[in-house]
Design a protein around this motif. Structure first.
Motif, short mmCIF file in Angstrom:
data_model
loop_
_atom_site.label_atom_id
_atom_site.label_comp_id
_atom_site.label_asym_id
_atom_site.label_seq_id
_atom_site.Cartn_x
_atom_site.Cartn_y
_atom_site.Cartn_z
N ASP A 44 5.57 -2.27 -31.77
CA ASP A 44 5.78 -3.62 -31.27
C ASP A 44 6.92 -4.21 -32.10
N PHE A 45 7.43 -5.34 -31.68
CA PHE A 45 8.44 -5.98 -32.52
C PHE A 45 8.37 -7.49 -32.37
N LYS A 46 8.92 -8.16 -33.35
CA LYS A 46 9.06 -9.62 -33.30
C LYS A 46 10.47 -9.97 -33.71
N GLN A 60 15.51 -8.35 -35.43
CA GLN A 60 14.45 -7.80 -34.58
C GLN A 60 13.68 -6.87 -35.50
N TRP A 62 10.71 -4.25 -36.17
CA TRP A 62 9.83 -3.31 -35.48
C TRP A 62 8.67 -2.94 -36.38
#
Lengths: 211, 403
Positions: A44-46, A60, A62
């Motif tokens: 997922d990433f934010k 970004q 990960w």
């Protein structure tokens, strides 16, 4: 329209299962901490934008599953990264020992010149400590990395460590950044730049893969 | 079926265009009630008309009160034809066997464990995962909840039951709903081993089964929705790695806890075809196709979108879609052989199906299916019949300044 950022790049969190990678990420991007967060399956990433020396940097980040066998999935992301956090848990000797394995995976799968820092997380759990701070420092020194003990729980050294890795990536890309300063209306996408660079020199032999 | 092989340099794609016909409208039925269940049981306590009952469970699920009993059959703990008497002795035997295995890890001394890094590793992984499995559920919330201890003990005992596999992340997600339904350590354990029989390949070191399932999903999608498939390919998402979590733990993280109970009991029936879970995945992609395609999504956004579907979908809707897709495929006259084999619709006998899964993935011959590459490929691609998209090389773009 005002540009939203000057530079975009990718960072990656790796380390054993349960060392707190997702918690570090949530603390940094949302200033939240959930002690019983669910485990990460897959990736997922934010995103977060921070300001470093007047440069608006969009990062970004990960987040990956920690158990070794899922690396089939997660190692695909190594070569998309410009910076990598190697994370262990100060209350787990095992997770510290495994940093060696994580570091050699980075050597194998990440691009040359990727920036790395070592993180000893859960620094608030002093009573359960198994890995001394000096051990972390020593290991980081061996690998030529910066080192931070952090606590996602108490928000200790979170911003500092994320900012530091961001700075290291920026420094490693100084040349491109100087170009950016001359033409200040442009945004620099380091993530894309790296990928195009690989394509250009013919090393991106990606079949229908996800990179 | 039209197989078009576009032969452009560095770009090679196989398209399968199959006339699928209209999609049927599927109605879910009411759950099997306790009264209805009773009507399937004879005086000896044996389940009669198992096929009919499974069909009912497939199309309606079970009412909550029945799960505790019915799941034991669905997961192979109770044989369908066992009598009440049989089950009593089975229960005694299985209880003994469980506690024997539990004692094995319980009696390892601290000193012994120091020299057993595998066991130590399993224990540490389990501890970390138990503390972050379904903690919002009443059965697992709070710090001293007995549910946590049961989850831990059953998982540790599973390590003794299958030490080679041990504990792998994701297993706690599979046990948690079972334990919640059973409210009993021994029953939950044996039901869990039944579930693991179906999915243990997912957790194996090599991850071959996961890779195979992702490529099978790609095959299905290529027949069901070539446009979506092409779109995903063009965004470097064609290998469907974004669906990894769905398949690994059977959508556990995608639906609410209550919905998962229904979804799993439906899937455990093994109906209406082998690998129905892949059609469930296609059902989700079908629901999301507009959102994905009518956007300027790239690789990152697609992954994000898929990850964020969690808890937003209705399981009934997805099951209807999956069943509709299955019926479309079943009625299709010109289905490629590999799809037929995958869904058990081929008349020819497929070679040596594995014996240890409830719905074994049908082996596909290497010429029919190309394992989508999940690893960094190191050699330039060989021209073969594989589904393969190479990025268009743009050597002129030495610096890419985003808009």
């Amino acid at each position: 329209m005002a540009k939203q950022y000057d530079v975009l790049f990718r960072l990656l969190l790796i380390g054993d299962s349960g060392v707190g990678k997702t918690c570090l990420l949530c603390r940094f991007t949302d200033n939240e901490f959930h002690p019983s967060h669910i485990s990460t399956i897959g990736v997922d990433f934010k995103m977060k934008t921070i300001d470093v020396d007047g440069i608006k940097v969009r990062i970004q980040i990960w987040d990956t599953a920690g158990q070794e066998r899922y690396q089939t999935i997660t190692k695909q992301y190594y070569r998309r990264a410009q910076g990598i956090f190697l994370v262990y848990d100060i209350t787990s000797e095992r997770s510290y020992q495994h940093i060696m394995k994580w570091a050699s995976d980075v050597d194998e799968y990440a691009p040359d010149g990727v920036q790395k820092i070592l993180i000893g997380n859960k620094a608030d759990e002093e009573h359960k400590r198994q890995v001394g701070k000096h051990q972390g420092m020593k290991l980081a020194e061996e690998y030529g990395m910066d080192f931070y003990e952090t606590s996602a729980c108490t928000n200790y050294n979170i911003k500092e460590s994320f900012t530091r890795l961001t700075e290291l990536v920026l420094m490693a890309h100084r040349k491109e950044l100087d170009g950016l300063r001359l033409a200040s209306n442009d945004e620099l996408n380091l993530a894309e730049l790296e990928e195009d660079g690989r394509k250009a020199d013919g090393t991106a032999n990606s079949k229908s893969c996800w990179c | 079926m039209a197989v078009g092989l576009e032969d452009e340099p560095g770009f090679e794609v196989i398209t399968c265009q199959v006339e699928l016909g209209e999609r049927p409208v599927i109605q879910r039925q009411a759950p099997v009630s306790e009264q209805e269940w009773e009507s399937y049981i004879n005086s000896e306590g044996q389940v009669m008309n198992v096929d009919g009952l499974k069909k009912r469970i497939f199309s309606g699920g079970l009412c909550p009160g029945l799960r505790k009993d019915a799941w034991k059959y669905l997961l192979g703990y109770y044989p369908w034809d066992s009598t009440a008497e049989d089950r009593k002795s089975l229960l005694r035997r299985k209880t003994d066997e469980y506690f024997r295995m539990k004692l094995q890890w319980k009696s390892v001394s601290e000193d012994q464990e120091k020299r057993n890094s595998l066991l130590r590793g399993y224990r540490s992984l389990i501890e970390r995962d138990v503390s972050r499995t379904d903690r919002n559920n009443k059965f697992y919330e709070g710090n001293d909840n007995p549910g946590l201890c049961l989850l831990n003990d059953a998982l540790m005992t599973y390590c003794m039951y299958n030490f080679d596999l041990g504990y792998v992340q994701g297993m706690s997600d599979l046990l948690s709903p079972i334990l919640y339904v059973m409210q009993n350590e021994v029953d939950a354990f044996w039901c869990f081993t039944g579930f693991m029989e179906m999915v243990h390949h997912n957790f194996e070191e090599s991850q071959e089964s996961m890779k195979r399932q992702l490529s099978q999903l790609n095959l299905l999608l290529r027949v069901l929705d070539p446009a979506l498939c092409d779109f995903l390919d063009s965004k470097e998402s064609g290998n469907l790695s974004c669906c990894f979590r769905w398949l690994l733990i059977w959508f556990k993280r995608e639906f609410s806890f209550q919905d998962i109970l229904l979804l799993w009991e439906v899937l455990w029936t093994g109906l209406p075809c082998p690998n129905f879970h892949l059609l469930v995945a296609c059902g989700i992609l079908d629901l999301e196709r507009e959102a994905l395609m009518n956007s300027d999504y790239g690789f990152n956004e697609i992954l994000k979108h898929i990850n964020e579907l969690t808890m937003k979908m209705s399981v009934e809707d997805i099951l209807c879609r999956a069943e509709a897709l299955n019926q479309q495929l079943a009625h299709c006259q010109e289905l490629p052989l590999n799809i037929k084999e995958l869904l058990g619709k081929a008349e020819v006998k497929s070679p040596a199906p594995s014996t240890d899964t409830a719905s074994p993935p049908q082996p596909l011959s290497p010429s029919q299916v190309h394992e989508l590459d999940l690893t960094d490929s190191v050699s330039p691609s060989q021209p073969d019949s594989s589904i393969e998209i190479l990025p268009t090389e743009d050597t002129t773009t030495s610096q890419s300044l985003s808009p």
